[in-house]
Design a protein around this motif. Structure first.
Motif, mmCIF file in Angstrom:
data_model
loop_
_atom_site.group_PDB
_atom_site.id
_atom_site.type_symbol
_atom_site.label_atom_id
_atom_site.label_comp_id
_atom_site.label_asym_id
_atom_site.label_seq_id
_atom_site.Cartn_x
_atom_site.Cartn_y
_atom_site.Cartn_z
ATOM 1 N N ILE A 61 -5.108 1.380 2.234
ATOM 2 C CA ILE A 61 -4.780 2.571 3.019
ATOM 3 C C ILE A 61 -3.327 2.529 3.472
ATOM 4 C CG2 ILE A 61 -5.235 3.792 5.185
ATOM 5 C CD1 ILE A 61 -8.222 2.975 4.835
ATOM 6 N N ILE A 62 -2.899 1.421 4.029
ATOM 7 C CA ILE A 62 -1.541 1.342 4.590
ATOM 8 C C ILE A 62 -0.478 1.477 3.497
ATOM 9 C CG2 ILE A 62 -1.261 -1.168 4.592
ATOM 10 C CD1 ILE A 62 -0.353 0.903 7.610
ATOM 11 N N TRP A 63 -0.735 0.933 2.308
ATOM 12 C CA TRP A 63 0.230 1.083 1.217
ATOM 13 C C TRP A 63 0.354 2.561 0.829
ATOM 14 C CZ3 TRP A 63 0.403 3.204 -3.580
ATOM 15 C CH2 TRP A 63 1.566 2.941 -4.317
ATOM 16 N N ASN A 64 -0.768 3.258 0.743
ATOM 17 C CA ASN A 64 -0.724 4.680 0.398
ATOM 18 C C ASN A 64 0.054 5.479 1.438
ATOM 19 O OD1 ASN A 64 -2.340 5.707 -2.095
ATOM 20 N ND2 ASN A 64 -3.506 3.979 -1.283
ATOM 21 N N ILE A 65 -0.081 5.127 2.705
ATOM 22 C CA ILE A 65 0.673 5.809 3.761
ATOM 23 C C ILE A 65 2.166 5.537 3.594
ATOM 24 C CG2 ILE A 65 1.109 5.898 6.252
ATOM 25 C CD1 ILE A 65 -1.971 5.441 6.606
ATOM 26 N N GLY A 66 2.514 4.274 3.370
ATOM 27 C CA GLY A 66 3.917 3.936 3.138
ATOM 28 C C GLY A 66 4.463 4.640 1.907
ATOM 29 N N TYR A 67 3.657 4.718 0.875
ATOM 30 C CA TYR A 67 4.069 5.375 -0.368
ATOM 31 C C TYR A 67 4.296 6.877 -0.158
ATOM 32 C CZ TYR A 67 3.960 6.846 -5.242
ATOM 33 O OH TYR A 67 4.266 7.404 -6.458
ATOM 34 N N ILE A 68 3.442 7.515 0.634
ATOM 35 C CA ILE A 68 3.616 8.939 0.957
ATOM 36 C C ILE A 68 4.953 9.156 1.651
ATOM 37 C CG2 ILE A 68 2.792 10.738 2.550
ATOM 38 C CD1 ILE A 68 -0.086 9.859 1.783
ATOM 39 N N ILE A 69 5.272 8.297 2.607
ATOM 40 C CA ILE A 69 6.529 8.415 3.360
ATOM 41 C C ILE A 69 7.726 8.228 2.435
ATOM 42 C CG2 ILE A 69 7.949 7.314 5.145
ATOM 43 C CD1 ILE A 69 5.206 6.615 6.542
ATOM 44 N N VAL A 70 7.707 7.163 1.659
ATOM 45 C CA VAL A 70 8.830 6.851 0.766
ATOM 46 C C VAL A 70 9.010 7.950 -0.287
ATOM 47 C CG1 VAL A 70 9.548 5.277 -1.085
ATOM 48 C CG2 VAL A 70 8.848 4.368 1.126
ATOM 49 N N THR A 71 7.927 8.411 -0.855
ATOM 50 C CA THR A 71 8.027 9.434 -1.899
ATOM 51 C C THR A 71 8.575 10.740 -1.341
ATOM 52 O OG1 THR A 71 6.244 8.392 -3.139
ATOM 53 C CG2 THR A 71 6.758 10.686 -3.684
ATOM 54 N N GLN A 72 8.159 11.118 -0.134
ATOM 55 C CA GLN A 72 8.706 12.333 0.479
ATOM 56 C C GLN A 72 10.207 12.203 0.661
ATOM 57 O OE1 GLN A 72 10.020 12.656 3.824
ATOM 58 N NE2 GLN A 72 9.850 14.839 4.176
ATOM 59 N N GLN A 73 10.637 11.047 1.140
ATOM 60 C CA GLN A 73 12.066 10.818 1.351
ATOM 61 C C GLN A 73 12.820 10.806 0.021
ATOM 62 O OE1 GLN A 73 13.823 9.959 4.629
ATOM 63 N NE2 GLN A 73 12.155 11.386 5.004
ATOM 64 N N LYS A 74 12.214 10.201 -0.992
ATOM 65 C CA LYS A 74 12.852 10.137 -2.311
ATOM 66 C C LYS A 74 12.965 11.530 -2.920
ATOM 67 C CE LYS A 74 12.128 8.338 -6.965
ATOM 68 N NZ LYS A 74 11.179 7.631 -7.838
ATOM 69 N N LEU A 75 11.872 12.269 -2.913
ATOM 70 C CA LEU A 75 11.872 13.592 -3.543
ATOM 71 C C LEU A 75 12.787 14.572 -2.820
ATOM 72 C CD1 LEU A 75 8.057 14.057 -4.237
ATOM 73 C CD2 LEU A 75 9.850 13.702 -5.948
ATOM 74 N N ILE A 76 12.613 14.667 -1.514
ATOM 75 C CA ILE A 76 13.315 15.711 -0.763
ATOM 76 C C ILE A 76 14.745 15.312 -0.425
ATOM 77 C CG2 ILE A 76 13.317 16.994 1.420
ATOM 78 C CD1 ILE A 76 10.220 17.045 1.172
ATOM 79 N N TYR A 77 14.933 14.116 0.094
ATOM 80 C CA TYR A 77 16.278 13.726 0.550
ATOM 81 C C TYR A 77 17.134 13.168 -0.574
ATOM 82 C CZ TYR A 77 15.116 14.844 5.292
ATOM 83 O OH TYR A 77 14.785 15.537 6.424
ATOM 84 N N ARG A 78 16.654 12.135 -1.220
ATOM 85 C CA ARG A 78 17.490 11.525 -2.263
ATOM 86 C C ARG A 78 17.667 12.463 -3.448
ATOM 87 N NH1 ARG A 78 16.744 5.006 -1.765
ATOM 88 N NH2 ARG A 78 17.090 4.973 0.489
ATOM 89 N N GLY A 79 16.646 13.299 -3.709
ATOM 90 C CA GLY A 79 16.794 14.313 -4.736
ATOM 91 C C GLY A 79 17.839 15.358 -4.380
#
Length: 174
Positions: A61-79
């Motif tokens: 569960i905790i990895w999926n939560i961390g992954y959701i956070i990181v992916t949002q930052q990667k897609l929206i911000y770093r993109g």
């Protein structure tokens, strides 16, 4: 006649702007509601349960939560060629093609909980302030074409829904 045509064009443009704003806020409302649902896992489950990887699963569960956070930052911000709000350490730990390598500490769990609940407000503010000027077009690992910030918000919603589904499955076994 030209005046009537111009008036109709202006009304259509205003209607399209209002429609976009309505859709944008619906998207943000969906994100907020989903993140509230996900944040409840921090209150309903112990740190042990959040860290537990059930038989037949590759993560927890905790990895999926961390992954959701990181992916949002990667897609929206770093993109959008922006740094975002997470550390490089978290980014490396929870990015694509990673998996849990050990138990997450209480301190890290608290950091993830804070990021989960604060990231949407920051993202809305950044969107409203015009921070997302450009977007670096890309194709996701499963073939989605990301071509604009609006398109990325829609994909991010889909992606978070997918991982919420994984979380919901894992919770039955912890």
């Amino acid at each position: 006649m030209l005046g009537l045509f111009t008036s109709i064009s202006i009304l259509n443009a205003k209607e399209n702007i209002c429609k976009f704003k309505k859709e944008k806020w619906k998207s943000f409302l969906n994100l907020k509601n989903k993140l509230k649902v996900i944040s409840r896992f921090f209150y309903k489950y112990s740190l042990y349960q959040l860290n537990r990887i059930p038989v037949g699963f590759n993560n927890n569960i905790i990895w999926n939560i961390g992954y959701i956070i990181v992916t949002q930052q990667k897609l929206i911000y770093r993109g959008s060629l922006l740094q975002g709000y997470i550390s490089d350490q978290l980014f490396k730990k929870y990015q694509s093609r990673t998996k849990p390598t050990g138990s997450v500490s209480r301190q890290e769990a608290d950091e993830l909980k804070s990021l989960l609940t604060s990231k949407i407000e920051r993202t809305i503010n950044d969107f409203e302030n015009g921070s997302f000027i450009c977007y670096n077009k890309s194709i996701t690992g499963i073939g989605f074409h990301l071509i604009s910030i609006q398109n990325v918000f829609a994909y991010n919603n889909y992606h978070e829904d997918l991982h919420l589904g994984y979380i919901m499955s894992i919770r039955k076994f912890v």
